[in-house]
Design a protein around this motif. Structure first.
Motif, PDB file in Angstrom:
ATOM      1  N   TYR A 154       0.827  -1.209   0.000  1.00  0.00           N
ATOM      2  CA  TYR A 154       0.000   0.000   0.000  1.00  0.00           C
ATOM      3  C   TYR A 154       0.861   1.260   0.000  1.00  0.00           C
ATOM      4  CZ  TYR A 154      -2.957   3.733   1.743  1.00  0.00           C
ATOM      5  OH  TYR A 154      -3.599   4.931   1.887  1.00  0.00           O
ATOM      6  N   GLU A 155       1.887   1.281   0.852  1.00  0.00           N
ATOM      7  CA  GLU A 155       2.710   2.483   0.971  1.00  0.00           C
ATOM      8  C   GLU A 155       3.497   2.778  -0.311  1.00  0.00           C
ATOM      9  OE1 GLU A 155       2.992   4.753   3.357  1.00  0.00           O
ATOM     10  OE2 GLU A 155       1.446   3.799   4.579  1.00  0.00           O
ATOM     11  N   THR A 156       3.905   1.735  -1.024  1.00  0.00           N
ATOM     12  CA  THR A 156       4.728   1.952  -2.219  1.00  0.00           C
ATOM     13  C   THR A 156       3.921   2.053  -3.503  1.00  0.00           C
ATOM     14  OG1 THR A 156       5.034  -0.452  -2.416  1.00  0.00           O
ATOM     15  CG2 THR A 156       6.714   0.780  -1.214  1.00  0.00           C
ATOM     16  N   ARG A 157       2.658   1.685  -3.484  1.00  0.00           N
ATOM     17  CA  ARG A 157       1.893   1.703  -4.724  1.00  0.00           C
ATOM     18  C   ARG A 157       0.574   2.466  -4.581  1.00  0.00           C
ATOM     19  NH1 ARG A 157       0.900  -4.065  -7.274  1.00  0.00           N
ATOM     20  NH2 ARG A 157      -0.626  -4.175  -5.573  1.00  0.00           N
ATOM     21  N   GLU A 158      -0.372   1.929  -3.817  1.00  0.00           N
ATOM     22  CA  GLU A 158      -1.714   2.530  -3.774  1.00  0.00           C
ATOM     23  C   GLU A 158      -1.737   3.911  -3.137  1.00  0.00           C
ATOM     24  OE1 GLU A 158      -2.488  -1.452  -5.002  1.00  0.00           O
ATOM     25  OE2 GLU A 158      -1.320  -0.736  -3.281  1.00  0.00           O
ATOM     26  N   ARG A 159      -0.899   4.118  -2.133  1.00  0.00           N
ATOM     27  CA  ARG A 159      -0.927   5.420  -1.474  1.00  0.00           C
ATOM     28  C   ARG A 159      -0.486   6.529  -2.412  1.00  0.00           C
ATOM     29  NH1 ARG A 159       2.397   7.166   4.021  1.00  0.00           N
ATOM     30  NH2 ARG A 159       1.527   9.276   4.169  1.00  0.00           N
ATOM     31  N   HIS A 160       0.573   6.287  -3.195  1.00  0.00           N
ATOM     32  CA  HIS A 160       1.084   7.328  -4.094  1.00  0.00           C
ATOM     33  C   HIS A 160       0.165   7.538  -5.295  1.00  0.00           C
ATOM     34  CE1 HIS A 160       4.768   7.775  -1.848  1.00  0.00           C
ATOM     35  NE2 HIS A 160       4.980   6.462  -1.887  1.00  0.00           N
ATOM     36  N   THR A 161      -0.447   6.459  -5.764  1.00  0.00           N
ATOM     37  CA  THR A 161      -1.355   6.593  -6.913  1.00  0.00           C
ATOM     38  C   THR A 161      -2.765   6.967  -6.481  1.00  0.00           C
ATOM     39  OG1 THR A 161      -1.865   4.232  -6.816  1.00  0.00           O
ATOM     40  CG2 THR A 161      -0.041   4.912  -8.250  1.00  0.00           C
ATOM     41  N   LYS A 162      -3.002   6.977  -5.161  1.00  0.00           N
ATOM     42  CA  LYS A 162      -4.315   7.311  -4.602  1.00  0.00           C
ATOM     43  C   LYS A 162      -5.411   6.401  -5.156  1.00  0.00           C
ATOM     44  CE  LYS A 162      -3.077  12.114  -3.667  1.00  0.00           C
ATOM     45  NZ  LYS A 162      -3.425  13.543  -3.863  1.00  0.00           N
ATOM     46  N   THR A 163      -5.059   5.121  -5.312  1.00  0.00           N
ATOM     47  CA  THR A 163      -6.039   4.134  -5.787  1.00  0.00           C
ATOM     48  C   THR A 163      -7.149   3.956  -4.763  1.00  0.00           C
ATOM     49  OG1 THR A 163      -4.243   2.998  -6.921  1.00  0.00           O
ATOM     50  CG2 THR A 163      -6.303   1.794  -6.672  1.00  0.00           C
ATOM     51  N   TYR A 164      -6.775   3.829  -3.496  1.00  0.00           N
ATOM     52  CA  TYR A 164      -7.759   3.764  -2.419  1.00  0.00           C
ATOM     53  C   TYR A 164      -7.092   4.235  -1.142  1.00  0.00           C
ATOM     54  CZ  TYR A 164      -5.552  -0.845  -1.774  1.00  0.00           C
ATOM     55  OH  TYR A 164      -4.661  -1.869  -1.621  1.00  0.00           O
ATOM     56  N   SER A 165      -7.897   4.500  -0.133  1.00  0.00           N
ATOM     57  CA  SER A 165      -7.383   5.060   1.121  1.00  0.00           C
ATOM     58  C   SER A 165      -6.898   3.954   2.053  1.00  0.00           C
ATOM     59  CB  SER A 165      -8.485   5.867   1.818  1.00  0.00           C
ATOM     60  OG  SER A 165      -9.519   4.996   2.248  1.00  0.00           O
ATOM     61  N   ARG A 166      -6.190   4.383   3.086  1.00  0.00           N
ATOM     62  CA  ARG A 166      -5.712   3.434   4.096  1.00  0.00           C
ATOM     63  C   ARG A 166      -6.885   2.773   4.812  1.00  0.00           C
ATOM     64  NH1 ARG A 166      -1.411   1.990   7.102  1.00  0.00           N
ATOM     65  NH2 ARG A 166      -1.774   1.536   9.298  1.00  0.00           N
ATOM     66  N   LEU A 167      -7.978   3.499   4.983  1.00  0.00           N
ATOM     67  CA  LEU A 167      -9.152   2.936   5.628  1.00  0.00           C
ATOM     68  C   LEU A 167      -9.693   1.738   4.851  1.00  0.00           C
ATOM     69  CD1 LEU A 167     -11.152   3.191   7.978  1.00  0.00           C
ATOM     70  CD2 LEU A 167     -12.517   4.722   6.536  1.00  0.00           C
ATOM     71  N   SER A 168      -9.662   1.811   3.545  1.00  0.00           N
ATOM     72  CA  SER A 168     -10.107   0.690   2.715  1.00  0.00           C
ATOM     73  C   SER A 168      -9.209  -0.529   2.915  1.00  0.00           C
ATOM     74  CB  SER A 168     -10.110   1.089   1.239  1.00  0.00           C
ATOM     75  OG  SER A 168     -10.979   2.172   1.018  1.00  0.00           O
TER      76      SER A 168
END
Length: 290
Positions: free
Chosen positions: A74-88
């Motif tokens: 999540y930290e290296t991919r989804e967080r930077h691309t804003k695919t989904y939030s940490r809550l998800s």
């Protein structure tokens, strides 16, 4: 869906969870099998619930590597691309864990409860102990979520303190005043209190010979004549009230009196259950913010 697939493709992780919890529950329950209702038997019931709490640390260490990998992705991919939030991410992990853990919690509860308490207790009491077990394992999962981004040393210290000061090793009145706050903030205090007060409520205490106080009354008096006034102010029971010698006094009549020394009370069982969910909510809230 992706989290479900990840768990399904990690059979070693699932099997290790099953083996850890089921084997530990069976070892604990049959170690205290048919412990009786003497004072030592009541203590063994409390200690068996405490032994369930010791599963917490290995369970967290077992969950953490998998969650760490999920967190890293999540930290290296989804967080930077804003695919989904940490809550998800947290929600997907919790829901996936629940699918496995609730079924496993029922198996652990059955493996522990029936060898310790038998099948004679009412269904509501059996069900409440089951709910405490489900809550305990959910707490372990949410604590692991909290532990992933934080220091392992800090989480280890917190776990050690919570296990040490939950009222099992020492009753609250025997703790130094400074450490009473740990008794109050330990989540295991409420788990052990809720489980044991539900298991032992109303159970008649049958002291063994060595647990009784044996003495002779004054000449010409029976045991009940000598102890009559005393028995009105104490919780114990006199086994042979009409005897003229070798009076046998047991310091407890019912298990609730023994539990009260540790502030474990049956009428607080639902409060203990509610406080447990407060700890679960705290873990989720902090994990979502970190």
């Amino acid at each position: 869906r992706r989290t479900l697939q990840y768990y399904w493709r990690s059979p070693l992780y699932i099997i290790s969870r099953i083996l850890l919890q089921i084997c530990a529950a069976l070892i604990i329950s049959f170690s205290f099998y048919k412990h009786g209702t003497s004072i030592s038997g009541l203590q063994e019931t409390i200690f068996s619930a405490f032994m369930i709490c010791t599963l917490f640390v290995p369970l967290v260490h077992q969950i953490t590597p998998l969650l760490t990998k999920q967190h890293f992705i999540y930290e290296t991919r989804e967080r930077h691309t804003k695919t989904y939030s940490r809550l998800s991410l947290l929600l997907s992990i919790i829901l996936t864990e629940l699918l496995y853990q609730i079924i496993l919690s029922i198996c652990v509860w059955a493996s522990y409860y029936y060898p310790i308490s038998g099948t004679t207790q009412s269904s509501p009491r059996q069900g409440l102990v089951l709910l405490f077990f489900i809550q305990f394992f959910i707490y372990a999962i949410t604590f692991a979520l909290l532990a992933v981004p934080t220091s392992t040393f800090i989480t280890g210290i917190c776990s050690f303190m919570a296990l040490t000061f939950n009222g099992v090793m020492q009753p609250p009145h025997a703790l130094p005043g400074f450490w009473m706050f740990m008794y109050r903030v330990s989540p295991f205090t409420y788990f052990v209190a809720g489980v044991t007060s539900t298991q032992l409520h109303g159970v008649t205490v049958n002291c063994t010979r060595r647990e009784m106080a044996v003495f002779n009354p004054p000449s010409g008096q029976s045991c009940i004549e000598y102890l009559g006034d005393y028995l009105r102010t104490v919780p114990g029971q006199l086994r042979n009230p009409d005897a003229m010698r070798s009076c046998e006094y047991c310091p407890y009549s019912v298990a609730d009196q023994f539990l009260a020394e540790r502030e474990y009370r049956y009428d607080r069982r639902w409060m203990d259950f509610g406080v447990g969910w407060a700890f679960v909510g705290f873990n989720i809230g902090v994990a979502g913010l970190v």
